[in-house]
Design a protein around this motif. Structure first.
Motif, short mmCIF file in Angstrom:
data_model
loop_
_atom_site.label_atom_id
_atom_site.label_comp_id
_atom_site.label_asym_id
_atom_site.label_seq_id
_atom_site.Cartn_x
_atom_site.Cartn_y
_atom_site.Cartn_z
N UNK A 65 0.89 -1.29 0.06
CA UNK A 65 0.02 0.07 0.10
C UNK A 65 0.90 1.14 0.01
N UNK A 66 2.07 1.43 0.75
CA UNK A 66 2.81 2.35 0.73
C UNK A 66 3.48 2.53 -0.76
N UNK A 67 3.65 1.61 -1.52
CA UNK A 67 4.14 1.75 -2.84
C UNK A 67 3.32 2.28 -3.72
N UNK A 68 1.81 1.75 -3.48
CA UNK A 68 0.79 2.37 -4.29
C UNK A 68 0.51 3.76 -4.12
N UNK A 69 0.71 4.09 -2.64
CA UNK A 69 0.60 5.52 -2.50
C UNK A 69 1.51 6.40 -3.08
N UNK A 70 2.74 6.05 -2.87
CA UNK A 70 3.85 6.61 -3.54
C UNK A 70 3.46 6.96 -5.18
N UNK A 71 2.99 5.81 -5.91
CA UNK A 71 2.93 6.11 -7.26
C UNK A 71 1.60 6.70 -7.59
N UNK A 72 0.67 6.72 -6.61
CA UNK A 72 -0.69 7.33 -6.71
C UNK A 72 -0.40 8.84 -6.85
N UNK A 73 0.65 9.22 -6.06
CA UNK A 73 0.90 10.97 -6.02
C UNK A 73 1.36 11.41 -7.37
N UNK A 74 1.96 10.44 -8.32
CA UNK A 74 2.39 10.83 -9.33
C UNK A 74 1.33 10.62 -10.48
N UNK A 75 0.25 9.81 -10.08
CA UNK A 75 -0.84 9.91 -11.02
C UNK A 75 -1.90 10.75 -10.64
N UNK A 76 -1.84 11.60 -9.72
CA UNK A 76 -2.82 12.85 -9.36
C UNK A 76 -4.03 12.19 -8.84
N UNK A 77 -4.05 11.26 -7.87
CA UNK A 77 -5.33 10.69 -7.14
C UNK A 77 -5.61 11.35 -6.05
N UNK A 78 -6.80 11.99 -6.28
CA UNK A 78 -7.44 12.94 -5.22
C UNK A 78 -8.49 12.21 -4.15
N UNK A 79 -8.59 12.16 -3.04
CA UNK A 79 -9.49 11.24 -2.49
C UNK A 79 -10.88 12.03 -2.49
N UNK A 80 -11.96 11.12 -2.50
CA UNK A 80 -13.40 11.79 -2.53
C UNK A 80 -13.75 12.38 -1.41
N UNK A 81 -15.09 12.83 -1.27
CA UNK A 81 -15.70 13.37 -0.08
C UNK A 81 -15.83 12.23 1.07
N UNK A 82 -15.61 12.66 2.30
CA UNK A 82 -15.88 11.58 3.43
C UNK A 82 -17.30 11.75 3.79
N UNK A 83 -17.90 10.71 3.98
CA UNK A 83 -19.36 10.56 4.48
C UNK A 83 -19.41 10.95 6.11
N UNK A 84 -20.54 11.89 6.30
CA UNK A 84 -20.85 12.49 7.52
C UNK A 84 -21.65 11.43 8.21
N UNK A 85 -21.39 11.07 9.47
CA UNK A 85 -22.02 10.23 10.36
C UNK A 85 -22.05 10.93 11.70
N UNK A 86 -23.29 11.09 12.17
CA UNK A 86 -23.44 11.75 13.69
C UNK A 86 -23.54 10.48 14.55
N UNK A 87 -22.96 10.60 15.72
CA UNK A 87 -22.81 9.62 16.95
C UNK A 87 -23.19 10.44 17.98
N UNK A 88 -24.14 9.79 18.82
CA UNK A 88 -24.76 10.53 19.93
C UNK A 88 -23.54 10.47 20.98
N UNK A 89 -23.48 11.40 21.59
CA UNK A 89 -22.66 11.71 22.84
C UNK A 89 -23.21 11.25 24.08
N UNK A 90 -22.21 10.56 25.08
CA UNK A 90 -22.99 10.24 26.57
C UNK A 90 -23.65 11.42 27.14
N UNK A 91 -23.02 12.62 27.29
CA UNK A 91 -23.78 13.58 27.97
C UNK A 91 -24.99 14.15 27.14
N UNK A 92 -24.51 14.82 25.84
CA UNK A 92 -25.49 15.48 25.26
C UNK A 92 -25.02 15.72 23.71
N UNK A 93 -26.13 16.07 23.06
CA UNK A 93 -25.47 16.11 21.59
C UNK A 93 -24.98 15.04 20.64
#
Length: 258
Positions: free
Chosen positions: A14-42
């Motif tokens: 995976x490290x080798x793939x990352x190194x080569x991916x930089x040269x290929x101009x790979x950009x990560x997609x959006x991250x998915x928003x997930x809301x997790x309840x807090x123990x206290x509130x919110x």
């Protein structure tokens, strides 16, 4: 496409793939928003990356952790090999016996608020490879996709839920907090687990002085101490019968001196 296995700690591929991916101009997609309840509130907002990005982030985190580990403060306990919450709590309890006052710190919305330029500066300070820096910048700037499909651009913060966020948070706090405190107040000791920290002082006057300086320092690096959750506490015990307003605090789930 990233190679190697997804389970456990990735190997060299995976490290080798990352190194080569930089040269290929790979950009990560959006991250998915997930809301997790807090123990206290919110709720707590997580940013969940794709499976491929999780593998990539884990590989990058391995490289970054190896570069960063030698510079971390000895009393930094979060997300580090051979250390954990139990060690932090044990050190905190031991120091409460020798120092009467504690500053119980809470940084407001830490993971959502860290400034990207200072995070990247901390990554550069440990000599991380150039491809790691490039990917860190891209992951930090990845937009957030809400449950309704709306994609929102972000301008600061490192999403909780990212495999690389813990080491980025530790690196930021190493330079913004740990190293600064050691320089400014050499006799003051602390325990820190990611953004959760306790600072020990021998006198109330010292505690107030350190807290005032901490408020200014945190503001300087683009953050804010929580006005209600940050407080000075007296470590009351059998040999310390003094009467003060606050004589208890909670650190990593442990109710200290309550």
């Amino acid at each position: 496409m990233l190679g190697g296995g997804v389970r456990g700690r990735p190997g060299r591929q995976p490290v080798q793939d990352l190194e080569s991916g930089v040269l290929g101009g790979c950009f990560p997609p959006a991250v998915r928003m997930v809301e997790v309840p807090e123990p206290q509130a919110g709720t707590r907002v997580l940013g969940v990356p794709t499976v491929a990005d999780r593998v990539a982030q884990t590989a990058a985190a391995m490289v970054l952790e190896k570069a960063a580990e030698p510079v971390f403060h000895p009393d930094s306990y979060g997300y580090r090999p051979g250390r954990g919450a139990i060690d932090a709590v044990a050190a905190c309890r031991r120091r409460c016996w020798s120092r009467s006052w504690v500053i119980d710190l809470d940084i407001e919305a830490f993971f959502d608020s860290v400034p990207w330029d200072l995070v990247c500066k901390a990554v550069g300070a440990v000599g991380a490879p150039g491809w790691v820096m490039l990917y860190v910048k891209r992951w930090l700037a990845a937009p957030l996709q809400h449950p309704d499909g709306a994609v929102v651009e972000r301008v600061r913060g490192t999403p909780q839920g990212s495999a690389v966020s813990p080491v980025l948070a530790n690196l930021f706090m190493r330079y913004a907090f740990d190293a600064w405190l050691a320089r400014a107040f050499p006799g003051v000791v602390l325990e820190r687990y990611a953004d959760d920290a306790v600072v020990h002082c021998r006198s109330l006057a010292r505690a107030w002085g350190v807290l005032a300086a901490l408020e200014a320092r945190v503001k300087q690096v683009g953050l804010r101490l929580h006005p209600r959750k940050t407080r000075i506490v007296y470590c009351k015990g059998a040999n310390r019968p003094g009467c003060y307003e606050r004589t208890g605090f909670t650190f990593l789930g442990y109710d200290g001196w309550n």
